[in-house]
Scaffold this active site. Structure first.
Site, PDB file in Angstrom:
ATOM      1  N   CYS A   1      23.868  36.546  44.799  1.00  0.00           N
ATOM      2  CA  CYS A   1      22.893  36.465  45.893  1.00  0.00           C
ATOM      3  C   CYS A   1      23.576  35.815  47.090  1.00  0.00           C
ATOM      4  O   CYS A   1      24.583  35.134  46.958  1.00  0.00           O
ATOM      5  CB  CYS A   1      21.701  35.614  45.480  1.00  0.00           C
ATOM      6  SG  CYS A   1      20.843  36.286  44.061  1.00  0.00           S
TER       7      CYS A   1
ATOM      8  N   ARG B   1      27.449  43.584  50.953  1.00  0.00           N
ATOM      9  CA  ARG B   1      27.479  43.360  49.506  1.00  0.00           C
ATOM     10  C   ARG B   1      26.443  44.183  48.776  1.00  0.00           C
ATOM     11  O   ARG B   1      26.527  44.361  47.564  1.00  0.00           O
ATOM     12  CB  ARG B   1      27.197  41.886  49.187  1.00  0.00           C
ATOM     13  CG  ARG B   1      28.149  40.905  49.812  1.00  0.00           C
ATOM     14  CD  ARG B   1      27.483  39.580  50.141  1.00  0.00           C
ATOM     15  NE  ARG B   1      26.531  39.166  49.151  1.00  0.00           N
ATOM     16  CZ  ARG B   1      26.692  38.144  48.329  1.00  0.00           C
ATOM     17  NH1 ARG B   1      27.776  37.430  48.399  1.00  0.00           N
ATOM     18  NH2 ARG B   1      25.767  37.807  47.480  1.00  0.00           N
TER      19      ARG B   1
ATOM     20  N   TRP C   1      20.522  39.739  44.702  1.00  0.00           N
ATOM     21  CA  TRP C   1      21.133  40.723  43.795  1.00  0.00           C
ATOM     22  C   TRP C   1      20.636  40.291  42.428  1.00  0.00           C
ATOM     23  O   TRP C   1      21.097  39.303  41.876  1.00  0.00           O
ATOM     24  CB  TRP C   1      22.664  40.666  43.900  1.00  0.00           C
ATOM     25  CG  TRP C   1      23.390  41.460  42.865  1.00  0.00           C
ATOM     26  CD1 TRP C   1      23.849  41.025  41.663  1.00  0.00           C
ATOM     27  CD2 TRP C   1      23.750  42.845  42.940  1.00  0.00           C
ATOM     28  NE1 TRP C   1      24.463  42.042  40.988  1.00  0.00           N
ATOM     29  CE2 TRP C   1      24.421  43.178  41.737  1.00  0.00           C
ATOM     30  CE3 TRP C   1      23.569  43.846  43.892  1.00  0.00           C
ATOM     31  CZ2 TRP C   1      24.919  44.458  41.482  1.00  0.00           C
ATOM     32  CZ3 TRP C   1      24.073  45.111  43.624  1.00  0.00           C
ATOM     33  CH2 TRP C   1      24.729  45.405  42.435  1.00  0.00           C
TER      34      TRP C   1
ATOM     35  N   ASN D   1      21.388  30.639  44.449  1.00  0.00           N
ATOM     36  CA  ASN D   1      22.343  31.644  43.991  1.00  0.00           C
ATOM     37  C   ASN D   1      22.969  31.094  42.722  1.00  0.00           C
ATOM     38  O   ASN D   1      23.480  29.975  42.730  1.00  0.00           O
ATOM     39  CB  ASN D   1      23.418  31.882  45.055  1.00  0.00           C
ATOM     40  CG  ASN D   1      24.542  32.768  44.537  1.00  0.00           C
ATOM     41  OD1 ASN D   1      24.300  33.639  43.706  1.00  0.00           O
ATOM     42  ND2 ASN D   1      25.750  32.553  45.028  1.00  0.00           N
ATOM     43  N   GLY D   2      22.910  31.867  41.628  1.00  0.00           N
ATOM     44  CA  GLY D   2      23.500  31.398  40.377  1.00  0.00           C
ATOM     45  C   GLY D   2      22.604  31.752  39.204  1.00  0.00           C
ATOM     46  O   GLY D   2      21.748  32.631  39.305  1.00  0.00           O
TER      47      GLY D   2
ATOM     48  N   GLU E   1      42.879  53.280  30.948  1.00  0.00           N
ATOM     49  CA  GLU E   1      42.324  52.685  32.160  1.00  0.00           C
ATOM     50  C   GLU E   1      43.436  52.394  33.184  1.00  0.00           C
ATOM     51  O   GLU E   1      43.247  52.586  34.388  1.00  0.00           O
ATOM     52  CB  GLU E   1      41.556  51.400  31.804  1.00  0.00           C
ATOM     53  CG  GLU E   1      41.001  50.616  32.986  1.00  0.00           C
ATOM     54  CD  GLU E   1      39.992  51.372  33.853  1.00  0.00           C
ATOM     55  OE1 GLU E   1      39.577  52.485  33.493  1.00  0.00           O
ATOM     56  OE2 GLU E   1      39.630  50.842  34.926  1.00  0.00           O
TER      57      GLU E   1
ATOM     58  N   LYS F   1      43.356  53.968  36.928  1.00  0.00           N
ATOM     59  CA  LYS F   1      43.418  53.131  38.135  1.00  0.00           C
ATOM     60  C   LYS F   1      44.523  53.635  39.056  1.00  0.00           C
ATOM     61  O   LYS F   1      44.348  53.748  40.262  1.00  0.00           O
ATOM     62  CB  LYS F   1      43.713  51.698  37.710  1.00  0.00           C
ATOM     63  CG  LYS F   1      42.926  50.530  38.046  1.00  0.00           C
ATOM     64  CD  LYS F   1      41.489  50.400  38.214  1.00  0.00           C
ATOM     65  CE  LYS F   1      40.561  51.532  38.218  1.00  0.00           C
ATOM     66  NZ  LYS F   1      39.299  51.321  37.540  1.00  0.00           N
TER      67      LYS F   1
ATOM     68  N   GLU G   1      43.570  57.024  40.659  1.00  0.00           N
ATOM     69  CA  GLU G   1      42.479  56.892  41.631  1.00  0.00           C
ATOM     70  C   GLU G   1      42.942  56.425  43.003  1.00  0.00           C
ATOM     71  O   GLU G   1      42.500  56.953  44.009  1.00  0.00           O
ATOM     72  CB  GLU G   1      41.495  55.813  41.125  1.00  0.00           C
ATOM     73  CG  GLU G   1      40.261  56.320  40.486  1.00  0.00           C
ATOM     74  CD  GLU G   1      39.312  55.171  40.196  1.00  0.00           C
ATOM     75  OE1 GLU G   1      39.717  54.160  39.587  1.00  0.00           O
ATOM     76  OE2 GLU G   1      38.137  55.296  40.578  1.00  0.00           O
TER      77      GLU G   1
ATOM     78  N   HIS H   1      54.066  64.218  19.397  1.00  0.00           N
ATOM     79  CA  HIS H   1      53.333  65.458  19.134  1.00  0.00           C
ATOM     80  C   HIS H   1      53.235  66.337  20.377  1.00  0.00           C
ATOM     81  O   HIS H   1      52.390  67.226  20.443  1.00  0.00           O
ATOM     82  CB  HIS H   1      51.946  65.139  18.574  1.00  0.00           C
ATOM     83  CG  HIS H   1      52.001  64.410  17.269  1.00  0.00           C
ATOM     84  ND1 HIS H   1      52.390  65.005  16.088  1.00  0.00           N
ATOM     85  CD2 HIS H   1      51.785  63.098  16.965  1.00  0.00           C
ATOM     86  CE1 HIS H   1      52.380  64.114  15.115  1.00  0.00           C
ATOM     87  NE2 HIS H   1      52.025  62.930  15.629  1.00  0.00           N
TER      88      HIS H   1
ATOM     89  N   LYS I   1      31.582  55.875  44.837  1.00  0.00           N
ATOM     90  CA  LYS I   1      31.385  54.737  43.937  1.00  0.00           C
ATOM     91  C   LYS I   1      30.444  55.111  42.794  1.00  0.00           C
ATOM     92  O   LYS I   1      30.663  54.760  41.648  1.00  0.00           O
ATOM     93  CB  LYS I   1      30.832  53.544  44.737  1.00  0.00           C
ATOM     94  CG  LYS I   1      30.621  52.286  43.915  1.00  0.00           C
ATOM     95  CD  LYS I   1      31.940  51.680  43.478  1.00  0.00           C
ATOM     96  CE  LYS I   1      31.792  50.515  42.535  1.00  0.00           C
ATOM     97  NZ  LYS I   1      33.036  50.249  41.788  1.00  0.00           N
TER      98      LYS I   1
HETATM   99  C1  AGP Z   1      36.262  53.656  38.146  1.00  0.00           C
HETATM  100  O1  AGP Z   1      37.304  53.055  38.827  1.00  0.00           O
HETATM  101  C2  AGP Z   1      35.742  54.877  38.757  1.00  0.00           C
HETATM  102  N1  AGP Z   1      35.295  54.625  40.077  1.00  0.00           N
HETATM  103  C3  AGP Z   1      34.819  55.729  37.932  1.00  0.00           C
HETATM  104  O2  AGP Z   1      35.564  56.267  36.887  1.00  0.00           O
HETATM  105  C4  AGP Z   1      33.578  55.039  37.325  1.00  0.00           C
HETATM  106  O3  AGP Z   1      33.960  54.158  36.332  1.00  0.00           O
HETATM  107  C5  AGP Z   1      32.640  56.115  36.762  1.00  0.00           C
HETATM  108  O4  AGP Z   1      32.202  56.959  37.790  1.00  0.00           O
HETATM  109  C6  AGP Z   1      31.455  55.526  36.022  1.00  0.00           C
HETATM  110  O5  AGP Z   1      30.614  54.811  36.878  1.00  0.00           O
HETATM  111  P1  AGP Z   1      29.456  53.914  36.291  1.00  0.00           P
HETATM  112  O6  AGP Z   1      30.087  52.849  35.481  1.00  0.00           O
HETATM  113  O7  AGP Z   1      28.745  53.405  37.502  1.00  0.00           O
HETATM  114  O8  AGP Z   1      28.582  54.792  35.454  1.00  0.00           O
END
Ligand code: AGP
Length: 612
Positions: free
Chosen positions: A2, A27, A76, A102-103, A485, A489, A492, A508, A607
């Protein structure tokens, strides 16, 4: 999480509050509110209008009489739905006192029960409101706002930054902090408090960083900081020369680095109040009965992208602790393959946003098939949270960078908590093993902070391979989803070719493409399969790949096998991914920055993905 702001001694107090809240808009939040103290009266306005809340609050307060002091808040949500009743500021029963917080107040349930028994009427389901009533009660005996706040904080457990005003002392704001951030500052006869620098940057650039357990008296143009014993202390001052944009990023170059740095806090907040003094797990909105947990014979986790990887990491812990078979499915595939579901199945959606349409539809498909449903998400009252039978919130705070970092670590930790809870209910983990896992969870915050602080070694390694174009990330056991992951990263944000593989799978097929110029990032941290991982490393090295090894501190034998090494603190194998992910995030970051890309807004990506 928050945002809070307060001012006393400004002719335009309402503008100070609204402008400050607007500066926190980046935010994201779900509601906003202000309280003004005017001629000895507290007046309050609140609204829950999503990201329009501050604009709507400006219209709502259009005819407010001028005031010189007030408090403001953007929320939030962590406890209770994002609605007007739960929005701050909160008032006491008499409406004489206003509070922003906030907390997370860990012992809010027991405090609320006592207050209700003593005749208080609570009008929200937030953890914060109890503080307003506690202070009200103490004011009856002490008659002093400062003393009442000091005494109230003695019985509160958890994290907080608060601002409190009372009509009995209309020029005074009492602020206090434990764990959650708080700054104060003054200029031209006015004094300010805020959770974040951008909120007050246009009013003052000289701020005091309030330390844990300090209590601050703000009066027009005067600030007195006291320690936990009430003694006045010399505060820690700082001159801020950042512009607003830099301030919103807390002085970091971008949101991704800021969010990487927030990971220890995200982990601590996700665990906060969920492990009792007796070592039991206390989940806030876990509406699956013990009987339902005991009858579960299959768990299916559904998720996309990084959340899918978090679920894969958790699968290893779930199966070991609960002895329930766990499938982890790509959400967009799950409902189209006619999965076997029944009343003994538990479908768990993992989604930081709680809105990814693929995961949402997968969870709905689980419910249609008769399964119990649960969601692990970072967004309170998101669509998935509303629809699932049970929900477990991560408490990472808003994540702005498209590339998820802190929400991934928080999701893994939340899932680990959940796995331990299920194991406990089913009796599949003995006391000693349970206590060891709880202790390991408790050490993650410090371990991640330590790993983040070693960024320089990762930057050096990234610079050494800046010209490479093909990257392979290898891991085994829970290191395998960690590798996936790491590869995601890098793809992306740096637009480089990157693939994640289980080390044993190389021979394989993928080994055919390994040649000089390829970079292999291999996770060789504590695992029963470490020796096998090192054999896989030898295979790629002999084909000319450049090898970067992620190894535990002191493991010089393993380190000798890599061209470059990144050292991390050692952790038990099921928890290792939480800190092993950190250098992989940093590695992707440095390669992307080195290649001149905007790490927060990678091309072609959103996002939250709300289309199929
Ligand atoms: C992660 O870096 C990505 N932006 C993407 O893979 C993300 O994790 C995916 O779209 C899932 O989003 P969510 O966790 O909001 O469902």
């Amino acid at each position: 999480m928050c945002g809070i702001i307060g001012v006393t001694g400004a002719a335009d107090a309402l503008d100070v509050l609204l402008d400050g809240l607007e500066r926190l808009e980046y935010r994201g939040y779900d509601s906003a509110g202000v309280a003004l103290v005017n001629h000895g009266d507290v007046a309050r306005w609140r609204i829950a209008d999503g990201t329009h809340s501050v604009a709507s609050l400006r219209s709502l307060t259009g005819s407010a009489p001028p005031a010189q002091a007030g408090l403001g808040h953007t929320r939030w949500a962590t406890h209770g739905q994002p609605n007007e009743a739960n929005a701050h500021p909160h008032l006491d029963c008499g409406g004489n006192l206003a509070l922003v917080h906030n907390g997370i107040i860990e012992n809010h349930a027991e405090l609320a029960a006592g207050l209700i028994e003593r005749g208080h009427v609570l009008t929200s389901v937030t953890d914060s409101e109890v503080l307003a009533h506690l202070i009200e009660e103490l004011m009856e005996t002490t008659g002093s706002l400062l003393t009442s706040v000091q005494q109230a904080l003695l019985v509160v457990r958890g994290a907080f930054a608060i601002g409190v005003m009372s009509e009995t002392e209309p020029e005074l704001i009492v602020a206090a902090r434990r764990i959650s951030p708080l700054i104060v500052g003054r200029s031209q006869g006015a004094s300010y408090l805020a959770s974040d620098i951008p909120a007050i940057l246009e009013r003052t650039r000289d701020v005091v960083i309030v330390e844990d357990d300090q209590v601050v008296e703000l009066r027009p143009g005067s600030i007195i900081v006291r320690d936990r014993d009430g003694h006045e202390v010399v505060p820690r001052s700082m001159h801020i020369d950042w512009d607003i944009e830099a301030a919103q990023k807390d002085g970091f170059d971008d949101f991704m680095t800021k969010e990487i740095s927030e990971q220890p806090r995200a982990i601590a907040d996700t665990l906060r109040g969920r492990i009792s003094d007796e070592g039991c797990i206390v989940l806030d909105r876990f509406e699956l009965s013990d009987e339902r947990v005991r009858s579960t014979n299959k768990i299916v986790m559904v998720a996309c992208g990084s959340s899918f990887h978090a679920a894969l990491v958790a699968k290893y812990a779930f199966e070991r602790w609960t002895r329930i078979p766990v499938e982890v499915d790509i959400a967009s595939e799950f409902r189209y393959r006619d999965p076997v579901l029944d009343k003994q199945t538990l479908v768990i959606g993992v989604s930081q946003s709680g809105e990814s349409v693929d995961t949402l539809q997968a969870v709905r498909h689980g419910a249609d098939g008769g399964a119990a449903t649960m969601v692990v998400t970072n967004v309170v009252d998101s669509t998935m949270a509303r629809e699932a039978d049970a929900v477990l919130y991560t408490r990472a705070g808003p994540e702005i960078s498209v590339a998820s970092t802190k929400t991934v670590l928080a999701s893994i930790v939340a899932l680990q908590l959940l796995g331990l809870h299920l194991a406990r209910v089913r009796g599949s983990l003995d006391d000693a093993a349970f206590a060891a896992e709880i202790a390991a969870l408790g050490s993650l915050e410090a371990m991640v902070a330590d790993t983040i602080s070693r960024d320089e070694q990762t930057r050096t390694v990234a610079n050494a391979v800046m010209d490479a174009r093909d990257f392979f990330f290898l891991g085994r056991h829970a290191g395998y989803p960690t590798a996936l992951e790491g590869a995601l990263k890098l793809k992306e944000i740096s637009y480089l070719h990157a693939e994640g593989y289980p080390g044993g799978e190389l021979k394989h097929g993928p080994l055919a493409v390994i040649e000089p110029g390829c970079v292999v990032v291999a996770l060789a941290t504590g695992s029963p399969l470490k020796e096998k991982m090192l054999s896989n490393v030898a295979e790629v090295k002999s084909r000319g790949a450049t090898v970067i090894l992620v190894v535990d501190d002191g493991d010089e034998v393993a380190a000798a096998l890599g061209d470059y090494c990144i050292f991390v603190p050692a952790a038990p194998e099921l928890h290792a991914p939480v800190k092993d992910l950190v250098p992989l995030q940093q590695f992707a970051y440095h390669l992307a920055r080195g290649r001149g890309f905007n790490v927060d807004r990678p091309r072609n990506l959103a996002k939250t993905v709300t289309v199929e």
